[in-house]
Write a protein that holds these residues in place. Structure first.
Motif, PDB file in Angstrom:
ATOM      1  N   GLY A  89       0.818  -1.202   0.000  1.00  0.00           N
ATOM      2  CA  GLY A  89       0.000   0.000   0.000  1.00  0.00           C
ATOM      3  C   GLY A  89       0.852   1.252   0.000  1.00  0.00           C
ATOM      4  N   ALA A  90       0.691   2.088  -1.031  1.00  0.00           N
ATOM      5  CA  ALA A  90       1.472   3.317  -1.157  1.00  0.00           C
ATOM      6  C   ALA A  90       0.655   4.540  -0.786  1.00  0.00           C
ATOM      7  N   GLY A  91      -0.317   4.362   0.128  1.00  0.00           N
ATOM      8  CA  GLY A  91      -1.089   5.479   0.626  1.00  0.00           C
ATOM      9  C   GLY A  91      -0.377   6.164   1.782  1.00  0.00           C
ATOM     10  N   PRO A  92      -1.082   6.986   2.542  1.00  0.00           N
ATOM     11  CA  PRO A  92      -0.425   7.753   3.616  1.00  0.00           C
ATOM     12  C   PRO A  92       0.245   6.897   4.674  1.00  0.00           C
ATOM     13  N   ALA A  93      -0.365   5.775   5.087  1.00  0.00           N
ATOM     14  CA  ALA A  93       0.264   4.916   6.094  1.00  0.00           C
ATOM     15  C   ALA A  93       1.529   4.275   5.545  1.00  0.00           C
ATOM     16  N   GLY A  94       1.452   3.759   4.322  1.00  0.00           N
ATOM     17  CA  GLY A  94       2.610   3.120   3.712  1.00  0.00           C
ATOM     18  C   GLY A  94       3.739   4.100   3.450  1.00  0.00           C
ATOM     19  N   MET A  95       3.408   5.298   2.972  1.00  0.00           N
ATOM     20  CA  MET A  95       4.435   6.296   2.703  1.00  0.00           C
ATOM     21  C   MET A  95       5.090   6.777   3.991  1.00  0.00           C
ATOM     22  N   ALA A  96       4.288   6.969   5.045  1.00  0.00           N
ATOM     23  CA  ALA A  96       4.846   7.412   6.323  1.00  0.00           C
ATOM     24  C   ALA A  96       5.795   6.370   6.888  1.00  0.00           C
ATOM     25  N   ALA A  97       5.403   5.098   6.807  1.00  0.00           N
ATOM     26  CA  ALA A  97       6.264   4.026   7.301  1.00  0.00           C
ATOM     27  C   ALA A  97       7.534   3.917   6.467  1.00  0.00           C
ATOM     28  N   ALA A  98       7.415   4.043   5.156  1.00  0.00           N
ATOM     29  CA  ALA A  98       8.580   3.962   4.276  1.00  0.00           C
ATOM     30  C   ALA A  98       9.586   5.053   4.602  1.00  0.00           C
ATOM     31  N   ASP A  99       9.093   6.243   4.866  1.00  0.00           N
ATOM     32  CA  ASP A  99       9.956   7.372   5.219  1.00  0.00           C
ATOM     33  C   ASP A  99      10.771   7.064   6.470  1.00  0.00           C
ATOM     34  N   ARG A 100      10.102   6.638   7.524  1.00  0.00           N
ATOM     35  CA  ARG A 100      10.778   6.386   8.797  1.00  0.00           C
ATOM     36  C   ARG A 100      11.725   5.182   8.716  1.00  0.00           C
ATOM     37  N   LEU A 101      11.307   4.134   8.019  1.00  0.00           N
ATOM     38  CA  LEU A 101      12.145   2.942   7.909  1.00  0.00           C
ATOM     39  C   LEU A 101      13.387   3.207   7.067  1.00  0.00           C
ATOM     40  N   ARG A 102      13.226   3.966   5.996  1.00  0.00           N
ATOM     41  CA  ARG A 102      14.381   4.275   5.155  1.00  0.00           C
ATOM     42  C   ARG A 102      15.378   5.155   5.912  1.00  0.00           C
ATOM     43  N   GLU A 103      14.886   6.056   6.747  1.00  0.00           N
ATOM     44  CA  GLU A 103      15.774   6.882   7.564  1.00  0.00           C
ATOM     45  C   GLU A 103      16.649   6.016   8.470  1.00  0.00           C
ATOM     46  N   GLN A 104      16.123   4.864   8.886  1.00  0.00           N
ATOM     47  CA  GLN A 104      16.873   3.948   9.736  1.00  0.00           C
ATOM     48  C   GLN A 104      17.801   3.041   8.927  1.00  0.00           C
ATOM     49  N   GLY A 105      17.770   3.181   7.600  1.00  0.00           N
ATOM     50  CA  GLY A 105      18.695   2.431   6.761  1.00  0.00           C
ATOM     51  C   GLY A 105      18.163   1.134   6.199  1.00  0.00           C
ATOM     52  N   TYR A 106      16.892   0.815   6.424  1.00  0.00           N
ATOM     53  CA  TYR A 106      16.335  -0.427   5.888  1.00  0.00           C
ATOM     54  C   TYR A 106      16.098  -0.306   4.386  1.00  0.00           C
ATOM     55  N   GLN A 107      16.150  -1.448   3.713  1.00  0.00           N
ATOM     56  CA  GLN A 107      15.844  -1.504   2.287  1.00  0.00           C
ATOM     57  C   GLN A 107      14.324  -1.669   2.152  1.00  0.00           C
ATOM     58  N   VAL A 108      13.678  -0.677   1.582  1.00  0.00           N
ATOM     59  CA  VAL A 108      12.209  -0.607   1.603  1.00  0.00           C
ATOM     60  C   VAL A 108      11.648  -0.721   0.189  1.00  0.00           C
TER      61      VAL A 108
END
Length: 451
Positions: free
Chosen positions: A132-151
């Motif tokens: 899901g690339a809606g607001p929940a998915g985009m918000a999670a992707a932002d925070r996870l990528r900041e931590q260095g995970y491959q998203v």
């Protein structure tokens, strides 16, 4: 006039306007505006900084708690959240226009290059798949990528954004505002896989094998149907289909066969939420001859934003309060009117919503050759994704108390998939919190493997 195009209706404020408005904040001892915000934004702090023309620091503070300040500032129903809780409003004065200040801070940050690209301090080997690339998915992707995970984000549509892209009209949220958030994620290393319907094109089990953790952040798109005599296939239009067609026009997509348009038509929209308001305001911009919103309760009990109702009235939409659809009337195979029953509210009972009861002999007809159903949304067939994925009685994804963890190890859920159709700001909060929980889960798993 603003009803002649689909551009945002808000005139951009000046820095002086913002300083004056932000300076009205009383910085009260108990920040009710903050407690009224699902994200618990540090509103008094960034209002104070804005009043002093310290917009860059205001941006830093606003983005610390929200991945989408400039979006929430535009589309949140502030009259029901932060501004409704504002001490000035509670005291009988006009609330500080918190939403406009928030949007201004965000826009100024993008215009001045203050929005820093996502550049993790350390790359991590673990990967996270987000459905899901809606607001929940985009918000999670932002925070996870900041931590260095491959998203990697999987979405059924041809563009990321979900409801932000295809559900919300441009006069509330121009698509360039969404696109620059998407661009930031892509530039930061997030991979988007479009036109991928999980459960059809790829299974949840495949994603679990492919990634170290999976987040289910799908929206709820199954429309509640209008069930009345006289209705048949094609007699009514689903709200999201109608809004999607107009949003695709705004995105310059080629006109598709059967795309809906209200020009010259008498439109009746059934429903009373924000989606209904989006539909009536879209129809008037498309040049409808007449637009009526039919809602079974009164104005005070309408679930949508009061500000949206006022905007609709200013744009010429007529409201039929306390009216429930009873039947569709047709002639020559085409709908000509909606027959409605006049309703009344029951006596109030403490702790319960007032019931609606029909008024004897109160039936009336509304001329219509276009009827749009905006009755809300329900979860789709989440059970089809995995036999061991636990669901609630409402068919949303079940998660552990105060957690985003589902019944499947390594699988989490957030946003509308868990709480049902709700506000974008709640989806952003859920996505951010789920990202933090996934981060803890993956780090704990590494420690366990090393022990």
């Amino acid at each position: 006039m603003r009803v002649q195009d689909f551009g945002e209706i808000i005139v951009p404020p000046t820095t002086t306007n913002i300083e004056v408005q932000a300076g009205r904040c009383t910085d009260c001892g108990v920040p009710f505006c903050q407690t009224g915000c699902p994200l618990q934004n540090n509103i008094p702090d960034w209002l104070g900084l804005s009043a002093e023309d310290e917009l860059r620091e205001a941006w830093r503070m606003a983005s610390a708690t929200s991945t989408m300040p400039e979006i929430c500032g535009r589309i949140c129903p502030q009259d029901r959240l932060c501004e409704g809780a504002c001490t000035l409003h509670q005291s009988g004065w006009e609330a500080v226009t918190i939403g406009s200040v928030e949007a201004f801070i965000g826009d100024t940050a993008f215009d001045n290059g203050w929005v820093e690209p996502i550049r993790p301090a350390h790359e991590r080997g673990e990967s996270v798949g987000i459905v899901g690339a809606g607001p929940a998915g985009m918000a999670a992707a932002d925070r996870l990528r900041e931590q260095g995970y491959q998203v990697t984000v999987y979405d059924r549509h041809d563009r990321p954004g979900g409801l932000l892209t295809y559900g919300i009209p441009g006069f509330k949220l121009e698509k360039r505002v969404v696109q620059r958030r998407v661009d930031r994620l892509i530039d930061g290393g997030v991979t988007f896989v479009s036109n991928c319907n999980v459960g059809v094109d790829v299974t949840l089990e495949t994603l679990r094998e492919r990634h170290d953790a999976v987040l289910l952040a799908m929206g709820v798109y199954q429309a509640r149907a209008l069930s009345v005599p006289g209705g048949g296939p094609g007699d009514t239009i689903r709200a999201l289909d109608y809004l999607t067609h107009q949003n695709r026009r705004d995105l310059s997509d080629p006109e598709g066969e059967g795309w809906y348009h209200a020009k010259g038509r008498r439109v009746v929209v059934v429903g009373g939420g924000d989606t209904a308001m989006d539909c009536v305001r879209t129809a008037i911009r498309q040049g409808a001859a007449e637009v009526v919103c039919l809602y079974r309760r009164d104005r005070e009990n309408m679930p949508g934003s009061a500000r949206e109702v006022l905007n609709a009235e200013e744009e010429g939409i007529r409201f039929e309060w306390l009216g429930a659809p009873k039947a569709l009337l047709s002639k020559g195979g085409a709908v000509t009117a909606v027959r409605a029953a006049r309703m009344a509210l029951s006596e109030p009972v403490f702790g319960r919503r007032r019931e609606i009861v029909p008024v004897p002999g109160g039936d009336f007809d509304l001329a219509a050759d276009m009827v749009i159903e905006a009755l809300g949304f329900e979860p789709e067939a989440f059970a089809d994704h995995h036999p061991d994925l636990a669901l609630t009685d409402w068919n949303t994804v079940a998660v552990a108390p105060r957690s985003a963890a589902t019944s499947l190890p390594g699988v989490f859920a957030a946003g509308d998939a868990v709480r049902g159709a709700s506000l974008v700001v709640w989806a952003v909060r859920d996505g951010q919190e789920a990202a933090a929980e996934i981060d803890r889960y993956l780090k704990a798993r590494i420690l366990e493997q090393a022990a």
